[in-house]
Scaffold this motif. Structure first.
Motif, PDB file in Angstrom:
ATOM      1  N   ASN A 181       0.834  -1.202   0.000  1.00  0.00           N
ATOM      2  CA  ASN A 181       0.000   0.000   0.000  1.00  0.00           C
ATOM      3  C   ASN A 181       0.866   1.248   0.000  1.00  0.00           C
ATOM      4  N   VAL A 215       2.464   1.840  -3.364  1.00  0.00           N
ATOM      5  CA  VAL A 215       1.563   2.434  -4.350  1.00  0.00           C
ATOM      6  C   VAL A 215       1.397   3.931  -4.070  1.00  0.00           C
ATOM      7  N   ALA A 216       1.225   4.277  -2.779  1.00  0.00           N
ATOM      8  CA  ALA A 216       1.063   5.692  -2.437  1.00  0.00           C
ATOM      9  C   ALA A 216       2.316   6.484  -2.793  1.00  0.00           C
ATOM     10  N   LEU A 246       4.178   6.078  -5.239  1.00  0.00           N
ATOM     11  CA  LEU A 246       4.321   6.277  -6.685  1.00  0.00           C
ATOM     12  C   LEU A 246       4.096   7.736  -7.068  1.00  0.00           C
ATOM     13  N   ARG A 247       3.326   8.453  -6.224  1.00  0.00           N
ATOM     14  CA  ARG A 247       3.062   9.849  -6.523  1.00  0.00           C
ATOM     15  C   ARG A 247       4.337  10.659  -6.637  1.00  0.00           C
ATOM     16  N   MET A 271      -0.229   7.662   4.088  1.00  0.00           N
ATOM     17  CA  MET A 271      -0.121   7.516   2.639  1.00  0.00           C
ATOM     18  C   MET A 271      -0.425   8.827   1.919  1.00  0.00           C
TER      19      MET A 271
END
Lengths: 319, 271
Positions: B102, B105-106, B108-109, B163
């Motif tokens: 998780n 993925v967060a 990735l910003r 996140m």
């Protein structure tokens, strides 16, 4: 001769391994991406048709990437319909599936059947590496085993990359994906292209394996693959990713074994679709049924103990 | 830094269900502002958040973030600069993936796939995730590989907060993010929110139904009704304000009695 000869088991495993590619494809779309992709039947035939035509032209190796590419195109259309034009995922799959029938016929030169006897296939090429009897019998299975092992490892690796993680997140929590600045439409497209490339590959391999391609080859494929997937997910219990992927393949092989056993029990071929449907139901219902049996056993035991306590109390009161 | 000019949004126009959710709303937020938002249900608070986040495009008006016109920028692109927490703690996280996944993925910003879409989470990033998690003080750093679905609501909300802020956003929007948590956990998550916002100097909008909270947290309070801002207070006027004053202002601004049970109830509890 035993109930199951080595030949029967070998054939079941070979076909099971090829079918497991379709199961892996559904694993990607259905389990990971949480999208119901019903274009499987048509896409499978498309892979077979493209593979067969290229193989007949004398390029059995080139047939593989081309069949996969055809699958990618089919997946791209399905994905575009649902992400850009708001067609519901099930409907998008059915539409593409219907359209593919004509396209498949066109690929096969508007004949419903194409035979690739007499030309080299990857199986005959691999089989001719050694003249021994053992190699003659087992080369196909070994080749498929190697292909599947490699693919499973690649899929496992892919799902842990940034792109793979984003695709998994898209299927798991759309809100989170949007909040993470990932375009869910792109992820669904990427996921469906990938999943359909596996279906195309499966079609290509089955075409070269059976040395024939039929327009109705894919009919009911989605049920078979779903059965394999469900059996696999029941075995793995949705635990770790590596285990889940390999269990999907195992599920497919198990499914073919069950079918082989049904064959040996002289179940008529006409009844096979029903057998498939029943297997799917049993596989899906198994975990729930096990829970139900456990619950009733516990309940019965509890009622029994309680009754004994109450009776014992009454006896105490009488004394 | 955030400039909303005259935005309007009508849902189901031309039908019996027509609802003017935003009515020529204008709001300007300064850099580092922490603004609390109150208003009864249906006042348009969440709709305003949706408009800023880009869940829909406004019928008219203009939205600017940090000097950039974002009126027609799609939602997934805006979320690169805008962090958001919902009332539902289950919304901001993926339950089937592990805590580490998780966070990856967060995160990735920040990278925008710059390291390549086929790269994996590096050891350095893992160490950084661990460090961030330990700041929550919930022991999550030792459960990096367990699925988020196993966490409690409070833990998930804290994780979502992490996140949303791990890559420092320009704007953080909190939509009653502690309303579904028990009082103890809510206080903890709120303290954490305050700490992160102050440390990183993030501009923030926070919806709350708790009047004490609305006045205690942040440096500005606005009140919404019928898709408009009816009251806006900051500075010394706000410091001297009591919950009673706030309720009176609301009645005056909206032209009717404040009839929201949740707000009336929450004025009585201390928190």
């Amino acid at each position: 001769m035993g109930f199951l000869t080595a030949g029967i088991v070998r054939t079941a495993l070979e076909v099971g391994l090829i079918y497991s590619l379709v199961a892996l494809s559904l694993f990607m779309s259905f389990s990971i991406l949480n999208v119901c992709d019903l274009s499987t039947d048509g896409c499978y035939t498309l892979g077979c048709a493209v593979g067969a035509v290229v193989t007949i032209a004398g390029h059995p190796l080139l047939a593989i990437p081309l069949a996969m590419g055809a699958g990618v195109c089919s997946g791209f259309v399905t994905a575009t319909l649902q992400t850009r034009f708001g067609v519901q995922s099930i409907l998008a799959g059915i539409i593409v599936n219907t359209g593919l029938y004509t396209i498949n016929l066109a690929v096969m030169g508007f004949s419903s059947n194409v035979s690739i006897f007499g030309t080299d296939t990857i199986f005959s090429m691999f089989g001719s590496l050694s003249p021994s009897d053992f190699w003659h019998d087992w080369s196909s299975l070994i080749l498929l085993f190697v292909i599947l092992t490699l693919l499973c490892l690649i899929i496992r690796w892919f799902l842990s990359t940034r792109l793979g993680l984003s695709i998994r997140a898209t299927g798991d929590s759309m809100a989170m994906v949007r909040a993470s600045s990932i375009n869910p439409a792109v992820m669904i497209t990427a996921g469906l292209c990938l999943s359909n490339s596996l279906t195309g590959l499966a079609g290509c391999l089955i075409g070269q394996y059976n040395k024939t391609c039929d327009i109705n080859l894919g009919t009911g494929m989605v049920t078979v693959a779903l059965a394999s997937l469900v059996i696999g997910e029941t075995i793995s219990g949705r635990r770790r990713m590596t285990l889940r992927i390999f269990c999907v393949v195992l599920g497919s092989c198990l499914y073919r074994m069950i079918i082989s056993i049904a064959l040996r029990l002289n179940v008529p071929t006409e009844a096979f679709k029903l057998v498939s449907a029943v297997i799917v139901c049993v596989a899906i219902a198994a975990p729930e049924a096990r829970k139900m049996v456990g619950f009733h056993a516990r309940k019965a035991a509890a009622v029994y103990t309680r009754r004994k306590v109450v009776r014992g109390g009454e006896k105490d009161a009488e004394n | 830094m955030l400039k909303i000019e005259d935005i309007s949004k009508t849902f189901h126009p031309g039908t019996v269900n027509e609802k003017k959710a935003l009515d020529h709303l204008t709001l300007e937020l300064m850099d580092g502002d922490f603004c609390t938002i109150v208003g009864s249900n249906g006042a348009g608070k969440s709709t305003m958040f949706n408009a800023i986040a880009g869940s829909f495009y406004c019928d008219e008006g203009y939205i600017e973030l940090d000097g950039e016109d974002i009126t027609y920028v799609p939602e997934h692109k805006r979320s690169r600069y805008i962090g958001r927490l919902f009332q539902d703690p289950l919304m901001g996280t993926a339950p089937g993936m592990t805590i580490e996944e998780n966070l990856a993925v967060a995160y990735l910003r920040s990278s925008r796939f710059r390291q390549g879409i086929f790269s994996r989470v590096s050891r350095r990033e893992k160490a950084m995730f661990r460090e961030h998690l330990s700041l929550l003080g919930m022991g999550l750093e030792d459960r990096m590989s367990s699925p988020v679905g196993l966490l409690s609501g409070g833990q998930r909300q804290a994780l979502t907060l992490l996140m949303a802020t791990m890559v420092t956003p320009k704007l953080l929007m909190l939509d009653e993010h502690t309303a579904a948590l028990d009082p103890g956990t809510a206080a903890k998550v709120l303290a954490l929110t305050d700490q992160i916002i102050k440390e990183r100097h993030i501009s923030c909008l926070m919806v709350t139904h708790n009047m004490n909270q609305a006045l205690e947290m942040g440096n500005r309070t606005i009140m919404m009704s019928d898709g408009r801002i009816v009251f806006d207070v900051s500075g010394s006027e706000r410091e001297n304000m009591t919950v009673g004053d706030l309720l009176e202002h609301f009645a005056a601004g909206a032209g009717r009695q404040f009839n929201n049970d949740r707000i009336l109830l929450s004025t009585r509890q201390e928190c």
